[in-house]
Design a protein around this motif. Structure first.
Motif, PDB file in Angstrom:
ATOM      1  N   ASN A 196     -37.263 -42.720 -10.585  1.00 38.10           N
ATOM      2  CA  ASN A 196     -38.617 -43.157 -10.935  1.00 38.10           C
ATOM      3  C   ASN A 196     -38.831 -44.617 -10.579  1.00 38.10           C
ATOM      4  O   ASN A 196     -37.984 -45.470 -10.853  1.00 38.10           O
ATOM      5  N   THR A 208     -37.096 -46.534 -19.300  1.00 31.91           N
ATOM      6  CA  THR A 208     -38.457 -46.454 -18.774  1.00 31.91           C
ATOM      7  C   THR A 208     -38.646 -47.474 -17.665  1.00 31.91           C
ATOM      8  O   THR A 208     -37.926 -48.466 -17.595  1.00 31.91           O
ATOM      9  N   THR A 209     -39.599 -47.240 -16.824  1.00 31.60           N
ATOM     10  CA  THR A 209     -39.959 -48.203 -15.787  1.00 31.60           C
ATOM     11  C   THR A 209     -41.139 -48.995 -16.326  1.00 31.60           C
ATOM     12  O   THR A 209     -42.290 -48.682 -16.048  1.00 31.60           O
ATOM     13  N   SER A 210     -40.826 -49.997 -17.101  1.00 26.07           N
ATOM     14  CA  SER A 210     -41.861 -50.729 -17.811  1.00 26.07           C
ATOM     15  C   SER A 210     -42.393 -51.900 -17.002  1.00 26.07           C
ATOM     16  O   SER A 210     -41.643 -52.580 -16.291  1.00 26.07           O
ATOM     17  N   SER A 220     -36.067 -46.858 -12.463  1.00 21.80           N
ATOM     18  CA  SER A 220     -35.284 -46.281 -13.552  1.00 21.80           C
ATOM     19  C   SER A 220     -33.791 -46.396 -13.256  1.00 21.80           C
ATOM     20  O   SER A 220     -33.382 -46.686 -12.134  1.00 21.80           O
ATOM     21  N   SER A 232     -32.746 -49.776 -16.677  1.00  9.77           N
ATOM     22  CA  SER A 232     -33.831 -49.864 -15.711  1.00  9.77           C
ATOM     23  C   SER A 232     -33.889 -51.304 -15.218  1.00  9.77           C
ATOM     24  O   SER A 232     -33.496 -52.231 -15.929  1.00  9.77           O
ATOM     25  N   ARG A 245     -34.048 -49.851 -22.028  1.00 12.42           N
ATOM     26  CA  ARG A 245     -34.839 -48.649 -22.263  1.00 12.42           C
ATOM     27  C   ARG A 245     -34.866 -47.793 -21.001  1.00 12.42           C
ATOM     28  O   ARG A 245     -34.807 -48.303 -19.893  1.00 12.42           O
TER      29      ARG A 245
END
Length: 124
Positions: free
Chosen positions: A57, A103-105, A52, A33, A101
């Motif tokens: 995402n 995820t879109t952190s 992502s 990501s 990861r």
């Protein structure tokens, strides 16, 4: 060796547009990501946008929603941040970062690798 190199920053008038690029090397780009963060003088680094690994995402800070668009080109190992309707408060050094990861952190501590940053200055 992982390298993230930002480009596209500069001086622009309020209401103008810029597109930032982040060229990645030394990593398998399409499993990371990607995120953009910024830091204004005297302020802490803050989240701007994330995408992502697939590009499906995305996530944005409230302050840039509707004005900024994050995207990526996995074939070209590059992430982008299209910025429109720029405001003086968007003035900052902009950093791209890679996150292994899936995820879109918005949490900067989750990002493994960082670029050196590119300056964006918006004049009012």
């Amino acid at each position: 060796q992982v390298q993230l190199v930002e480009s596209g920053g500069g001086l622009v008038q309020a209401g103008g547009s810029l597109r930032l690029s982040c060229a990645a090397s030394g990593l398998t780009f399409n499993v990371y990501s990607m995120g953009w963060f910024r830091q204004a003088p005297g302020k802490e680094r803050e989240f701007v946008a994330a995408i992502s690994w697939s590009g499906v995402n995305t996530k944005y800070a409230d302050s840039v929603k509707g004005r900024f668009t994050i995207s990526r080109d996995n074939a070209g190992n590059t992430a982008y941040l299209q910025m429109k309707s720029l405001k003086s408060e968007d003035t900052a050094v902009y950093y791209c970062a890679a996150n292994i990861r899936a995820t879109t952190s918005s949490d900067s501590s989750e990002y493994n690798n960082w670029g050196q940053g590119t300056q964006v200055t918006v004049s009012s």
